[in-house]
Motif scaffolding. Structure first.
Motif, mmCIF file in Angstrom:
data_model
loop_
_atom_site.group_PDB
_atom_site.id
_atom_site.type_symbol
_atom_site.label_atom_id
_atom_site.label_comp_id
_atom_site.label_asym_id
_atom_site.label_seq_id
_atom_site.Cartn_x
_atom_site.Cartn_y
_atom_site.Cartn_z
ATOM 1 N N LYS A 37 0.828 -1.213 0.000
ATOM 2 C CA LYS A 37 0.000 0.000 0.000
ATOM 3 C C LYS A 37 0.859 1.258 0.000
ATOM 4 O O LYS A 37 0.512 2.269 -0.634
ATOM 5 C CB LYS A 37 -0.936 -0.011 1.210
ATOM 6 C CG LYS A 37 -2.066 -1.019 1.096
ATOM 7 C CD LYS A 37 -2.961 -1.018 2.326
ATOM 8 C CE LYS A 37 -4.063 -2.042 2.211
ATOM 9 N NZ LYS A 37 -4.919 -2.087 3.439
ATOM 10 N N ALA A 38 1.991 1.211 0.708
ATOM 11 C CA ALA A 38 2.891 2.366 0.713
ATOM 12 C C ALA A 38 3.453 2.622 -0.683
ATOM 13 O O ALA A 38 3.582 3.775 -1.111
ATOM 14 C CB ALA A 38 4.034 2.123 1.711
ATOM 15 N N LEU A 39 3.785 1.543 -1.404
ATOM 16 C CA LEU A 39 4.274 1.693 -2.783
ATOM 17 C C LEU A 39 3.184 2.265 -3.670
ATOM 18 O O LEU A 39 3.447 3.151 -4.502
ATOM 19 C CB LEU A 39 4.744 0.337 -3.318
ATOM 20 C CG LEU A 39 5.239 0.330 -4.765
ATOM 21 C CD1 LEU A 39 6.451 1.239 -4.938
ATOM 22 C CD2 LEU A 39 5.565 -1.095 -5.212
ATOM 23 N N VAL A 43 3.293 5.652 -5.891
ATOM 24 C CA VAL A 43 2.986 5.711 -7.326
ATOM 25 C C VAL A 43 1.779 6.604 -7.583
ATOM 26 O O VAL A 43 1.727 7.333 -8.572
ATOM 27 C CB VAL A 43 2.743 4.289 -7.884
ATOM 28 C CG1 VAL A 43 2.248 4.341 -9.331
ATOM 29 C CG2 VAL A 43 4.017 3.456 -7.793
ATOM 30 N N GLY A 44 0.811 6.547 -6.669
ATOM 31 C CA GLY A 44 -0.390 7.353 -6.824
ATOM 32 C C GLY A 44 -1.540 6.613 -7.475
ATOM 33 O O GLY A 44 -2.586 7.211 -7.753
ATOM 34 N N LEU A 45 -1.382 5.307 -7.709
ATOM 35 C CA LEU A 45 -2.416 4.490 -8.347
ATOM 36 C C LEU A 45 -2.398 3.087 -7.747
ATOM 37 O O LEU A 45 -1.337 2.602 -7.320
ATOM 38 C CB LEU A 45 -2.167 4.371 -9.859
ATOM 39 C CG LEU A 45 -2.354 5.633 -10.715
ATOM 40 C CD1 LEU A 45 -1.804 5.379 -12.109
ATOM 41 C CD2 LEU A 45 -3.825 6.011 -10.780
ATOM 42 N N PRO A 46 -3.551 2.405 -7.739
ATOM 43 C CA PRO A 46 -3.549 1.000 -7.309
ATOM 44 C C PRO A 46 -2.745 0.149 -8.279
ATOM 45 O O PRO A 46 -2.892 0.271 -9.497
ATOM 46 C CB PRO A 46 -5.035 0.613 -7.331
ATOM 47 C CG PRO A 46 -5.784 1.902 -7.331
ATOM 48 C CD PRO A 46 -4.914 2.887 -8.044
ATOM 49 N N LEU A 47 -1.911 -0.715 -7.747
ATOM 50 C CA LEU A 47 -1.099 -1.601 -8.573
ATOM 51 C C LEU A 47 -1.633 -3.026 -8.574
ATOM 52 O O LEU A 47 -1.271 -3.818 -9.440
ATOM 53 C CB LEU A 47 0.346 -1.619 -8.062
ATOM 54 C CG LEU A 47 1.073 -0.263 -8.037
ATOM 55 C CD1 LEU A 47 2.450 -0.412 -7.390
ATOM 56 C CD2 LEU A 47 1.190 0.308 -9.441
ATOM 57 N N ASP A 59 -3.832 -2.425 -14.601
ATOM 58 C CA ASP A 59 -3.112 -1.928 -15.780
ATOM 59 C C ASP A 59 -1.880 -1.128 -15.356
ATOM 60 O O ASP A 59 -0.805 -1.255 -15.948
ATOM 61 C CB ASP A 59 -4.039 -1.065 -16.642
ATOM 62 C CG ASP A 59 -5.110 -1.889 -17.342
ATOM 63 O OD1 ASP A 59 -4.942 -3.131 -17.427
ATOM 64 O OD2 ASP A 59 -6.111 -1.300 -17.796
ATOM 65 N N ALA A 60 -2.058 -0.317 -14.305
ATOM 66 C CA ALA A 60 -0.921 0.468 -13.802
ATOM 67 C C ALA A 60 0.157 -0.463 -13.247
ATOM 68 O O ALA A 60 1.355 -0.222 -13.426
ATOM 69 C CB ALA A 60 -1.390 1.439 -12.720
ATOM 70 N N GLY A 61 -0.271 -1.540 -12.580
ATOM 71 C CA GLY A 61 0.688 -2.496 -12.054
ATOM 72 C C GLY A 61 1.467 -3.192 -13.155
ATOM 73 O O GLY A 61 2.679 -3.395 -13.037
ATOM 74 N N GLN A 62 0.774 -3.551 -14.247
ATOM 75 C CA GLN A 62 1.446 -4.180 -15.382
ATOM 76 C C GLN A 62 2.478 -3.240 -15.994
ATOM 77 O O GLN A 62 3.577 -3.661 -16.384
ATOM 78 C CB GLN A 62 0.409 -4.577 -16.442
ATOM 79 C CG GLN A 62 -0.545 -5.683 -16.015
ATOM 80 C CD GLN A 62 0.095 -7.063 -16.054
ATOM 81 O OE1 GLN A 62 1.271 -7.214 -16.381
ATOM 82 N NE2 GLN A 62 -0.672 -8.082 -15.693
ATOM 83 N N GLN A 63 2.146 -1.954 -16.075
ATOM 84 C CA GLN A 63 3.077 -0.979 -16.640
ATOM 85 C C GLN A 63 4.255 -0.717 -15.699
ATOM 86 O O GLN A 63 5.386 -0.482 -16.140
ATOM 87 C CB GLN A 63 2.349 0.334 -16.928
ATOM 88 C CG GLN A 63 1.288 0.239 -18.018
ATOM 89 C CD GLN A 63 0.531 1.542 -18.190
ATOM 90 O OE1 GLN A 63 1.131 2.621 -18.231
ATOM 91 N NE2 GLN A 63 -0.782 1.459 -18.295
#
Length: 294
Positions: A37-39, A43-47, A59-63
């Protein structure tokens, strides 16, 4: 941002399971979740999509995954390059080691070895078990020193490394002599007030040993303090605050003086092995000599 956050994320992306990933990273699941959650906050988005089973990367996590993998690789390579440059003409042999082994075993052993190998130069990194293992796997250190127990072993592909067992010792329940005499503390007794218990973090190596072996027996005790460091718990022991399981090497002087005394027989003890792991293929002449004498 913490490098461990990136390593946690890589592990979760590979396992797609918080429980398996936290076990592999050798931390509690709640602590692992907080770091993910800290990461995500950084990043500012759910991963991670936690609504599916198994969990999936968003999608943000994949990127972000290839970015995280690249950062881990580049930081590790940069760290190694800086360390290699820092060695100069006198190469330092690097150890990663659990803190209590560093204090109670390795420091004295290195002093003895320097009498036999005058050119010996060493640098010791004391950290958690997972970090110590990672440093060896990455090639950032030459030798790893850690504990082994028949039910708890380091999270490392042992077949890739040479192993040398250095010392066998017991993990024994002890307390300060004065409260033991005054209050009759004894783990064999199931009656009377609970004995105050100074416990290790369950995610620590010694915490897992106690949890999976002697700690499963009926215990008339109340946990009043939890810590991950043997030396910190030892300070509480010496003030008479309670009892704890301690490696014998950490309390040998106090046992000999009678300041600390066992409060349980052999059934309450566990056997630990201090072992060294390394990759001898990378050794120079001095490191090879140290390994043979260690």
């Amino acid at each position: 941002m913490d490098l461990n956050w990136l390593r946690d994320f890589e592990c979760l992306a590979r396992t797609l399971n918080f429980t398996r990933a936290s076990d592999e990273r050798n931390i509690t699941q709640s602590a692992f979740s907080r770091r993910i959650k800290a990461l995500e906050s950084w990043v500012g988005l759910p991963l991670v999509n936690r609504a599916t089973y198994p969990v999936q990367l968003t999608d943000a996590g994949q990127q972000f995954l290839p970015v995280a993998l690249g950062a881990i690789s580049q930081l590790s390579e940069s760290r190694q390059s800086l360390r290699d440059a820092d060695r100069g003409d006198s190469r330092f042999i690097r150890f990663s080691v659990l803190h209590t082994i560093s204090v109670n075993f390795l420091a004295a052993r290195i002093e003895e070895l320097q009498l036999q190998i005058p050119e010996l130069r060493t640098r010791v990194v004391s950290d958690s078990l997972s970090t110590c293992c990672e440093l060896l796997v990455e090639g950032a250190v030459d030798v790893l020193l850690c504990y082994y127990h028949h039910s708890v072993s380091p999270v490392i592909e042992e077949a890739a490394f040479a192993r040398k067992d250095l010392l066998t010792e017991r993990l024994i329940p002890v307390a300060a002599a004065e409260p033991v005499r005054a209050k009759g503390w004894n783990l064999a007794r199931q009656d009377g007030p609970p004995i105050p218990y100074l416990a290790y973090e369950r995610s620590s190596f010694l915490g897992m040993v106690v949890e999976t072996t002697v700690g499963r027996q009926p215990l008339n005790a109340e946990t009043i303090y939890v810590d991950g460091l043997v030396e910190t718990i030892k300070r509480r022991l010496m003030t008479g605050s309670g009892f704890a399981w301690m490696p014998e090497t950490a309390i040998s002087a106090e046992l000999a003086e009678g300041a600390l005394v066992p409060i349980g027989d052999d059934a309450w003890c566990a056997t630990l092995t201090i072992a060294a792991l390394s990759n001898p293929a990378n050794f120079d002449q001095t490191t090879q000599k140290l390994w043979e004498l260690l």
